[in-house]
Write a protein that holds these residues in place. Structure first.
Motif, PDB file in Angstrom:
ATOM      1  N   ASP A 304       0.826  -1.194   0.000  1.00  0.00           N
ATOM      2  CA  ASP A 304       0.000   0.000   0.000  1.00  0.00           C
ATOM      3  C   ASP A 304       0.868   1.254   0.000  1.00  0.00           C
ATOM      4  OD1 ASP A 304      -2.174   1.547   0.001  1.00  0.00           O
ATOM      5  OD2 ASP A 304      -2.818   1.100   2.063  1.00  0.00           O
ATOM      6  N   THR A 305       0.970   1.883  -1.162  1.00  0.00           N
ATOM      7  CA  THR A 305       1.793   3.095  -1.268  1.00  0.00           C
ATOM      8  C   THR A 305       0.936   4.283  -1.656  1.00  0.00           C
ATOM      9  OG1 THR A 305       2.291   2.390  -3.502  1.00  0.00           O
ATOM     10  CG2 THR A 305       4.005   2.033  -1.834  1.00  0.00           C
ATOM     11  N   ILE A 306       1.458   5.452  -1.307  1.00  0.00           N
ATOM     12  CA  ILE A 306       0.755   6.685  -1.638  1.00  0.00           C
ATOM     13  C   ILE A 306       1.636   7.482  -2.602  1.00  0.00           C
ATOM     14  CG2 ILE A 306       1.657   7.801   0.467  1.00  0.00           C
ATOM     15  CD1 ILE A 306      -0.990   9.367   0.547  1.00  0.00           C
ATOM     16  N   ASN A 365       0.992   3.525   5.555  1.00  0.00           N
ATOM     17  CA  ASN A 365       0.816   3.400   7.002  1.00  0.00           C
ATOM     18  C   ASN A 365       1.909   4.117   7.790  1.00  0.00           C
ATOM     19  OD1 ASN A 365      -1.475   1.908   6.623  1.00  0.00           O
ATOM     20  ND2 ASN A 365      -0.294  -0.009   6.476  1.00  0.00           N
ATOM     21  N   SER A 366       3.149   3.862   7.410  1.00  0.00           N
ATOM     22  CA  SER A 366       4.244   4.433   8.197  1.00  0.00           C
ATOM     23  C   SER A 366       4.643   5.820   7.708  1.00  0.00           C
ATOM     24  CB  SER A 366       5.454   3.510   8.110  1.00  0.00           C
ATOM     25  OG  SER A 366       5.869   3.443   6.758  1.00  0.00           O
ATOM     26  N   ASN A 367       4.166   6.181   6.529  1.00  0.00           N
ATOM     27  CA  ASN A 367       4.548   7.455   5.922  1.00  0.00           C
ATOM     28  C   ASN A 367       6.033   7.495   5.571  1.00  0.00           C
ATOM     29  OD1 ASN A 367       3.258   9.550   4.851  1.00  0.00           O
ATOM     30  ND2 ASN A 367       2.913  10.667   6.754  1.00  0.00           N
ATOM     31  N   LEU A 368       6.682   6.328   5.570  1.00  0.00           N
ATOM     32  CA  LEU A 368       8.090   6.241   5.200  1.00  0.00           C
ATOM     33  C   LEU A 368       8.258   6.608   3.734  1.00  0.00           C
ATOM     34  CD1 LEU A 368      11.010   5.101   5.993  1.00  0.00           C
ATOM     35  CD2 LEU A 368      10.236   3.036   4.810  1.00  0.00           C
TER      36      LEU A 368
END
Lengths: 402, 261
Positions: A304-306, A365-368
């Motif tokens: 899941d990427t943004i 999720n982690s915003n990494l």
């Protein structure tokens, strides 16, 4: 055709980087000119540590015209203004000026902080060469323009920096009635209200003069100037008769650096603008619809990427944001996922200027941050005029009532 | 254009600058005018003490020593002020010179005006001190401003001649006070002109000697024999001033180019 008021032919000016040598050369030049030996005779030779701060610059300005002098810091704009005002002499070439020269350059010259604003008006006015009775006659006008209220009779040292600039500008703009007007980066003074007042005053003044205008603000340049001289390292980079062309050449002096950061779990490649069936366009007419093509590869386990895409202006300020772009990808044999994507950008009704893209990919999720690349697919919006505003939209008004 | 004409054309600017500096110097100070009188008074006090303690000996049955020193100091102070002020003014006005085309002569002319003005105040003080020391000055004491003018002209000539150099190098401004502390003994400021000897020869070469001697004659004797020297000193000063302004105008662009933005 109006008469030529400024005629500059192939001027050059040498400066010296070493202070001790510079002073010594100053002494030598002074002595030479005292004994009538033309400094010109040997002036084309550079002495040790000298360089050409201005080299072979020529231009003409007629009454009613405004020449914009633009360039990076240290390109020689102020040096040219100093030669025009006769403060320093060119080492090469020749300058002809016809008419009274005035400038909005050193606002508030000679102000003494202990004297009141009103007293300093007389000092500054006298330094600008105005007789006392003329200053008396126009005092009310100056007071009204400066609009600093009762501070007019307070010592200048109690002024805020904005106030003393207001007073300085008011004096110059009310009292100076030149044929040749030199403007050095003085329009961006005071608060917004005062700035508009200044612009109007200068515009009125400029209509009757030949104007040389130095600024880094391309909005000012494109709203004032009739032609633009782009300087680079003391030389004429471009003498543009169309302001848009000049502004463009100036902006091109500052390339947008491409930069990448992030943990490396994603790759962004083959970024280009797609327009009218063609890819790789860099010049775009204002207001057209284009799309951005790029190849995205995500190598890690992340499912899941943004994906965010931004259009940045020259100063790297985000202008348009395309948040959370859906990006369907195909799985490769080695487990990574990739696809060539096309993102519709919508109408690019941006102000004329240079832009580039920033693309960022992060784990939701982690915003990494997996990858963030800036300076991608730099492009340019072409328009006749540089407007005030980030977005330029054509429109018309309809009558609602009389 | 002729330098004198340049000054005349700029008379209004000179006046504005003169009053600006005058007003500012009094507004920013608590003691105001007192600062004009303190330096000459302190110099005088030192010499009176030295005389009382017989470190230096001076005996004149007619002239009280304090008055003798004061007349010398009044002229000397005017001279040094006139020689230092233009340099300070030039330094302080550099931001204007490098940005606006003005006549530097107008700024420099404030120097002599101000030193003459300060000198006149000191002269007034002197007149009040005469009766305190039981001295009834002759009518010629009214000629003292004349001596003041010549002293100021000499100081101004020195300063203006040095301006081109001082515009580039700070050495001049640093050296001047030092030079004056030595130079004061080459003029009959604190002791009379020797009757003979090499010291007299050196002092006679100093144009300021005649000015101080004349000032003393006018304060204590009446007439003076120093008119020719006084006149020559004044003409010399005017000539140097004229030349200095002429040179200044020629080389000003070179100086501005080296003075920075």
């Amino acid at each position: 055709m109006n008469e030529i008021l400024i005629n500059v032919q192939g001027i050059g000016k040498k400066f010296c980087r070493n202070l001790k040598k510079s002073l010594w050369y100053g002494l030598c030049d002074s002595t030479k000119s005292l004994f009538g030996r033309s400094v010109d005779a040997c002036s084309d030779i550079l002495r040790k540590d000298e360089f050409w701060a201005i080299e072979d610059v020529s231009f003409k300005v007629r009454r009613g015209e405004c020449l914009g002098l633009v360039g990076k810091n240290g390109a020689g704009k102020t040096t040219i203004l100093k030669m025009l005002s006769g403060l320093i002499l060119p080492d090469h070439g020749k300058i002809e000026m016809f008419g009274r020269v005035g400038g909005l350059i050193a606002l508030g010259a000679g102000f003494n902080p202990l004297l009141t604003g009103r007293e300093n008006v007389y000092v500054n006015g006298a330094i600008l060469g105005l007789p006392r009775r003329e200053i008396n006659a126009r005092m009310d006008e100056i007071v009204a323009f400066a609009d600093i209220g009762s501070f007019m009779d307070a010592p200048v040292q109690s002024y805020s920096s904005g106030m003393s600039v207001r007073l300085g500008f008011a004096i110059a703009v009310v009292l100076v009635k030149p044929d040749i007007l030199l403007l050095d980066e003085v329009l961006a003074v005071g608060d917004m209200g005062f700035m508009i007042k200044c612009l109007n005053a200068v515009r009125e003044l400029a209509n009757k003069c030949a104007v040389v205008f130095v600024s880094h603000n391309m909005q000012f340049v494109s709203s004032f100037c009739s032609e633009v001289l782009v300087l680079n390292k003391g030389k004429v980079h471009l003498h543009a008769l169309s302001v848009a062309e000049g502004v463009d050449a100036y902006l091109r002096l500052f390339p947008i650096p491409a930069e990448a950061s992030g943990s490396g779990g994603a790759e962004i490649t083959k970024v280009s603008i797609h327009y009218d069936g063609e890819s790789g366009t860099t010049d775009i007419a204002q207001g057209i619809n284009a799309a951005l093509d790029f190849h995205l590869l995500i190598s890690g386990e992340t499912m899941d990427t943004i994906l965010n895409v931004y259009i940045m202006d020259q100063a790297q300020t985000p202008i348009i944001c395309y948040p959370d772009v859906p990006h369907p990808l195909r799985r490769n044999a080695n487990g990574s996922r990739a696809a060539m994507l096309r993102l519709p950008l919508g109408s690019l009704d941006l102000n004329a200027g240079h832009y580039s893209f920033v693309i960022g990919v992060a784990e939701r999720n982690s915003n990494l941050c997996l990858k963030r690349e800036q300076g991608l697919a730099p492009f340019q919006i072409l328009a006749e005029v540089m407007q005030w505003g980030c977005i330029v939209r054509e429109s018309s008004a309809e009558i609602l009532a009389n | 254009m002729d330098p004198w004409h340049d000054l005349w054309a700029n008379r209004e600017l000179i006046w504005v600058l003169f009053t600006r500096d005058l007003k500012a110097s009094f507004r920013g100070s608590l003691l105001g005018w007192v600062w004009l009188l303190l330096p000459p008074l302190s110099t005088t006090a030192i010499w009176i003490m030295l005389n009382r303690s017989h470190v230096v000996s001076f005996a004149d049955p007619v002239v009280p020593y304090p008055l003798f020193v004061l007349t010398g100091t009044v002229i000397w102070t005017a001279f040094t002020r006139a020689a230092l002020l233009p340099l300070q003014i030039f330094q302080a006005s550099k931001p204007v010179f490098t940005k606006i085309k003005v006549s530097p002569a107008a700024f420099l002319a404030v120097g002599p005006l101000r030193s003459f003005f300060d000198g006149l105040i000191f002269l007034l003080l002197l007149i009040f001190l005469f009766p305190i020391f039981d001295h009834q000055p002759p009518l010629t004491v009214l000629l003292l401003p004349l001596a003041m003018i010549v002293a100021v002209a000499l100081g101004t000539a020195l300063a203006w001649a040095l301006i081109p150099l001082a515009a580039l190098y700070t050495d001049i401004q640093q050296a001047m006070p030092l030079l004056f502390s030595v130079f004061i003994y080459l003029a009959p400021v604190v002791y009379p002109l020797p009757e003979s000897g090499w010291m007299r020869k050196i002092m006679m070469l100093n144009p300021l000697t005649s000015v101080i001697a004349a000032a003393r004659d006018w304060s204590f004797k009446g007439g003076t024999i120093w008119w020719p020297e006084l006149f020559a000193a004044f003409l010399l000063a005017l000539l140097v001033c004229w030349l200095a302004l002429f040179i200044m105008r020629l080389i000003m662009p070179h100086l501005v180019a080296r003075m920075g933005m």
